[in-house]
Design a protein around this motif. Structure first.
Motif, mmCIF file in Angstrom:
data_model
loop_
_atom_site.group_PDB
_atom_site.id
_atom_site.type_symbol
_atom_site.label_atom_id
_atom_site.label_comp_id
_atom_site.label_asym_id
_atom_site.label_seq_id
_atom_site.Cartn_x
_atom_site.Cartn_y
_atom_site.Cartn_z
ATOM 1 N N LYS A 1 40.279 31.467 53.806
ATOM 2 C CA LYS A 1 41.098 31.807 52.646
ATOM 3 C C LYS A 1 41.809 30.575 52.101
ATOM 4 C CE LYS A 1 42.295 36.602 53.781
ATOM 5 N NZ LYS A 1 43.445 37.503 54.036
ATOM 6 N N LEU A 2 42.347 29.752 52.999
ATOM 7 C CA LEU A 2 43.062 28.559 52.555
ATOM 8 C C LEU A 2 42.107 27.545 51.936
ATOM 9 C CD1 LEU A 2 45.655 28.211 55.436
ATOM 10 C CD2 LEU A 2 46.071 28.956 53.083
ATOM 11 N N GLN A 3 40.892 27.448 52.445
ATOM 12 C CA GLN A 3 39.907 26.551 51.845
ATOM 13 C C GLN A 3 39.568 27.011 50.429
ATOM 14 O OE1 GLN A 3 38.872 23.621 52.668
ATOM 15 N NE2 GLN A 3 37.446 23.449 50.970
ATOM 16 N N GLU A 4 39.396 28.303 50.266
ATOM 17 C CA GLU A 4 39.130 28.834 48.924
ATOM 18 C C GLU A 4 40.328 28.589 48.011
ATOM 19 O OE1 GLU A 4 36.981 30.670 45.834
ATOM 20 O OE2 GLU A 4 36.381 29.739 47.707
ATOM 21 N N ALA A 5 41.534 28.712 48.550
ATOM 22 C CA ALA A 5 42.737 28.443 47.764
ATOM 23 C C ALA A 5 42.752 26.994 47.291
ATOM 24 C CB ALA A 5 43.989 28.741 48.588
ATOM 25 N N ARG A 6 42.390 26.064 48.165
ATOM 26 C CA ARG A 6 42.345 24.646 47.775
ATOM 27 C C ARG A 6 41.400 24.447 46.587
ATOM 28 N NH1 ARG A 6 41.729 24.556 53.481
ATOM 29 N NH2 ARG A 6 43.671 23.961 54.487
ATOM 30 N N VAL A 7 40.231 25.056 46.672
ATOM 31 C CA VAL A 7 39.241 24.931 45.596
ATOM 32 C C VAL A 7 39.787 25.533 44.303
ATOM 33 C CG1 VAL A 7 36.943 25.660 44.826
ATOM 34 C CG2 VAL A 7 37.285 24.870 47.178
ATOM 35 N N LEU A 8 40.345 26.726 44.389
ATOM 36 C CA LEU A 8 40.882 27.392 43.199
ATOM 37 C C LEU A 8 42.040 26.602 42.587
ATOM 38 C CD1 LEU A 8 40.744 31.102 44.404
ATOM 39 C CD2 LEU A 8 39.245 29.995 42.719
ATOM 40 N N LEU A 9 42.872 26.027 43.433
ATOM 41 C CA LEU A 9 43.996 25.241 42.930
ATOM 42 C C LEU A 9 43.518 23.983 42.207
ATOM 43 C CD1 LEU A 9 46.390 25.601 45.976
ATOM 44 C CD2 LEU A 9 46.823 26.459 43.657
ATOM 45 N N LEU A 10 42.481 23.364 42.726
ATOM 46 C CA LEU A 10 41.989 22.125 42.134
ATOM 47 C C LEU A 10 41.098 22.341 40.920
ATOM 48 C CD1 LEU A 10 41.119 20.004 45.301
ATOM 49 C CD2 LEU A 10 43.080 19.733 43.761
ATOM 50 N N TYR A 11 40.317 23.406 40.926
ATOM 51 C CA TYR A 11 39.276 23.553 39.922
ATOM 52 C C TYR A 11 39.490 24.669 38.907
ATOM 53 C CZ TYR A 11 36.749 20.154 42.636
ATOM 54 O OH TYR A 11 36.391 19.003 43.284
ATOM 55 N N THR A 12 40.590 25.391 39.021
ATOM 56 C CA THR A 12 40.884 26.424 38.032
ATOM 57 C C THR A 12 42.333 26.297 37.592
ATOM 58 O OG1 THR A 12 41.760 28.184 39.483
ATOM 59 C CG2 THR A 12 39.348 28.008 39.294
ATOM 60 N N SER A 13 42.658 27.010 36.547
ATOM 61 C CA SER A 13 44.055 27.060 36.102
ATOM 62 C C SER A 13 44.654 28.440 36.389
ATOM 63 C CB SER A 13 44.139 26.736 34.605
ATOM 64 O OG SER A 13 43.360 27.653 33.871
ATOM 65 N N GLN A 14 44.023 29.167 37.302
ATOM 66 C CA GLN A 14 44.540 30.499 37.656
ATOM 67 C C GLN A 14 45.984 30.395 38.126
ATOM 68 O OE1 GLN A 14 42.389 32.984 40.420
ATOM 69 N NE2 GLN A 14 40.431 32.092 39.810
ATOM 70 N N PRO A 15 46.812 31.333 37.739
ATOM 71 C CA PRO A 15 48.190 31.348 38.241
ATOM 72 C C PRO A 15 48.205 31.514 39.764
ATOM 73 C CG PRO A 15 47.909 32.895 36.431
ATOM 74 C CD PRO A 15 46.545 32.420 36.807
ATOM 75 N N LEU A 16 49.223 30.971 40.400
ATOM 76 C CA LEU A 16 49.339 31.073 41.853
ATOM 77 C C LEU A 16 49.354 32.526 42.313
ATOM 78 C CD1 LEU A 16 51.958 28.281 42.663
ATOM 79 C CD2 LEU A 16 49.474 28.139 42.687
ATOM 80 N N THR A 17 50.006 33.392 41.556
ATOM 81 C CA THR A 17 50.057 34.807 41.939
ATOM 82 C C THR A 17 48.663 35.419 41.947
ATOM 83 O OG1 THR A 17 50.578 35.387 39.649
ATOM 84 C CG2 THR A 17 52.429 35.225 41.179
ATOM 85 N N SER A 18 47.837 35.019 41.001
ATOM 86 C CA SER A 18 46.474 35.521 40.931
ATOM 87 C C SER A 18 45.636 35.019 42.107
ATOM 88 C CB SER A 18 45.840 35.079 39.606
ATOM 89 O OG SER A 18 44.492 35.452 39.559
ATOM 90 N N ILE A 19 45.792 33.756 42.453
ATOM 91 C CA ILE A 19 45.073 33.186 43.593
ATOM 92 C C ILE A 19 45.497 33.896 44.878
ATOM 93 C CG2 ILE A 19 44.801 31.114 45.026
ATOM 94 C CD1 ILE A 19 44.960 29.474 42.400
ATOM 95 N N ALA A 20 46.792 34.033 45.068
ATOM 96 C CA ALA A 20 47.312 34.694 46.268
ATOM 97 C C ALA A 20 46.765 36.106 46.399
ATOM 98 C CB ALA A 20 48.839 34.708 46.249
ATOM 99 N N SER A 21 46.812 36.847 45.317
ATOM 100 C CA SER A 21 46.341 38.229 45.319
ATOM 101 C C SER A 21 44.840 38.312 45.581
ATOM 102 C CB SER A 21 46.685 38.877 43.979
ATOM 103 O OG SER A 21 46.170 40.175 43.921
ATOM 104 N N SER A 22 44.063 37.449 44.931
ATOM 105 C CA SER A 22 42.604 37.499 45.084
ATOM 106 C C SER A 22 42.158 37.140 46.493
ATOM 107 C CB SER A 22 41.926 36.582 44.065
ATOM 108 O OG SER A 22 42.126 35.223 44.398
ATOM 109 N N LEU A 23 42.977 36.402 47.217
ATOM 110 C CA LEU A 23 42.636 36.012 48.587
ATOM 111 C C LEU A 23 43.230 36.956 49.634
ATOM 112 C CD1 LEU A 23 42.931 32.149 48.226
ATOM 113 C CD2 LEU A 23 40.864 33.545 48.287
ATOM 114 N N GLY A 24 43.892 38.002 49.172
ATOM 115 C CA GLY A 24 44.381 39.023 50.094
ATOM 116 C C GLY A 24 45.752 38.767 50.701
ATOM 117 N N PHE A 25 46.499 37.836 50.134
ATOM 118 C CA PHE A 25 47.867 37.623 50.617
ATOM 119 C C PHE A 25 48.750 38.705 50.010
ATOM 120 C CE2 PHE A 25 45.969 33.501 51.329
ATOM 121 C CZ PHE A 25 46.502 33.135 52.563
#
Length: 109
Positions: free
Chosen positions: A38-62
């Protein structure tokens, strides 16, 4: 209720067996592997998308942004937002195997 209870007991036994087998085969507990994935996917999403942090957190099941931020900071030493800000000029160039590393960082056997 008897059938439901038996089913739940079977599921619990299966999960326990799966976790034990996974740890024997990999040397790593299953829950740690899942968290790191999950954290590896978060790193990728943070670097390569402009998704809001809340969206990333939710999509990864946090469960919350707070839970995500705490887990991310424990792994990286910096907040997800800071990681995104600092990483924008240090993005890996290419996907190598199971990680995003620059070619010079790729380990050779």
């Amino acid at each position: 209720h008897g059938l439901t209870a038996k089913f739940l007991i079977s599921i619990k036994a299966f999960c326990s067996s799966l976790s034990t087998l996974f740890k024997k085969r990999t040397g790593q507990p299953l829950h740690c592997f899942i968290k790191e994935a999950k954290l590896q996917e978060a790193r990728v999403l943070l670097l390569y998308t402009s998704q809001p942090l809340t969206s990333i957190a939710s999509s990864l099941g946090f469960h919350s942004l707070s839970h995500f931020s705490k887990a991310f900071k424990a792994a990286e030493g910096i907040s997800p937002l800071r990681f995104r800000q600092q990483g924008s000029d240090q993005k890996p160039r290419k996907f190598y195997g199971d990680s995003f590393l620059t070619k010079s960082e790729q380990q050779t056997p």
